[in-house]
Write an enzyme that holds these catalytic residues in place. Structure first.
Site: not given
Length: 418
Positions: A50, A120
């Protein structure tokens, strides 16, 4: 070989640009194939979240390297180069290693020290290994960053308080609604961020949660944990009116919740307010929704003020963490330099062994033919000595002729001469 890190993040680019530069999971393999097809690229990892899109690369040095990679990124995403250049950062070798370690440790995150980024980064690395990873130095850099991140979390208080984008979203909800126990929350998506949101909400006594997701199986696992209902994404339109709070985080390339959908929901709710927190990139909620009366839309960028409030307690720990990163970066670069010399060392050793084997074979052949052993051994020793010292001798002579005392001293030191 050069290690590079280039990209944009929440500090350099608005969400409107970040969503255009992001790589969707279903197209990541294609992106990696295209990236590795570039002649200068030896290995690559794409990290797309994001808050950041970054390329970590092992490349061969060439003229206009930066131009070529920026052009590839712009061509792939159909971007204007000038728009990207304003927000792009570029780190090389030592700075690239340090940057990755800082990212993996949460030191470069929107929420200082948040732990989700490590997962991530690990996933980005694993995805790159599926037929794409080619450079051992790049692989070693990532493995090192994982151990550094673990060390930072173990040796500092960087993760002492529960702060994350998910936590910030829940904090925002608590600021707007007096009590969360009486509200209905619609969660869109079932990934790691939504999992964290759901757990935070459960801790704050939310009684009714609805989870909308593309695949029911994953959503059901989370729903069973937090006591939520599962619906399909296609059911959001008819169920949206029930939700006081909507928190969305999916990997959809297009908005899931549109202005018309929210207008209908507000009408059914007799204009009771709705809080929409869109923490997806690209955005899940059309920006025009924020213009509707009684619809309060917040993006990941809007969470910054909440997150900033929690930074103070982590800053002292971050100083300690930066010291660890600096130390580990220095050690990794020393290893990298040793690796670059290892091929030269192997070649030098192989050359010496070839000379040894060649001259030994001739000496053994002479002995088999009945030659004088002492003379043969003396000849072997003489020839071996001359062959091995020939190149260093030429280098010493050339340095002396050039008046290059610095090189002469380096050669003397290398040869063990006092």
């Amino acid at each position: 070989m050069t290690l590079l890190a280039l990209g944009i993040n929440h500090k350099t680019a608005p969400v409107s640009l970040r969503e255009r530069v992001s790589f969707s999971p279903d197209k990541l393999d294609q992106a990696l194939d295209s990236l590795l097809a570039q002649p200068m690229v030896q290995g690559g990892v794409v990290l797309s979240t994001c808050n950041r899109t970054e390329l970590y690369l092992s490349v061969e040095e060439q003229d206009n390297l930066q131009e070529a990679l920026i052009r590839w990124l712009c061509d792939y995403h159909n971007l204007n180069e000038e728009d990207l250049r304003k927000s792009l950062y570029w780190h090389q070798d030592n700075d690239a290693v340090s940057h990755l370690m800082r990212v993996a440790s949460g030191l470069d995150s929107l929420v200082l020290g948040e732990p989700q980024i490590l997962g991530q980064v690990k996933k980005a690395f694993v995805d790159s290994q599926k037929g794409h990873m080619k450079a051992s130095e790049l692989e070693r850099m990532f493995q090192k960053s994982f151990s550094v991140a673990k060390r930072v979390r173990t040796e500092t208080d960087i993760g002492a308080s529960a702060v994350s984008v998910a936590f910030a979203a829940c904090t925002l909800a608590r600021q707007i609604f007096e009590s969360l126990s009486t509200v209905t929350v619609l969660l869109v998506g079932a990934g790691e961020t939504i999992e964290l949101v759901a757990r935070h909400l459960r801790e704050h006594k939310v009684q009714k949660m609805i989870i909308a997701n593309r695949t029911r199986e994953r959503a059901q696992i989370l729903a069973d944990e937090v006591g939520a209902e599962v619906i399909a994404l296609s059911e959001i339109d008819e169920r949206l009116r029930e939700a006081d709070i909507i928190i969305s985080s999916t990997a959809s390339p297009l908005p899931i919740i549109g202005k018309g959908m929210v207008e209908r929901a507000l009408k059914s709710r007799r204009n009771q307010p709705m809080l929409l927190v869109d923490i997806a990139v690209p955005r899940d909620v059309e920006p025009e929704v924020g213009k509707l009366a009684n619809a309060y839309l917040y993006s990941v960028d809007d969470l910054q003020s909440i997150i900033s409030h929690n930074l103070a307690q982590r800053k002292a720990a971050a100083v300690e963490a930066e010291t660890i990163v600096a130390q580990e970066t220095s050690e990794f670069m020393a290893w990298l330099r040793a690796q670059s010399a290892s091929e030269t060392i192997r070649e030098y050793r192989s050359q010496a062994e070839h000379v040894r084997d060649e001259l030994t074979a001739k000496a053994l052949a002479a002995l088999e033919q009945g030659g004088d052993a002492q003379a043969i051994m003396q000849d072997l020793a003489w020839k071996l000595t001359n062959r091995l010292i020939h190149a260093p001798t030429k280098s010493l002579q050339q340095a002396a002729r050039d008046g290059d005392n610095e090189r002469l001293n380096i050669l003397r030191d290398s040869l063990g001469l006092e």
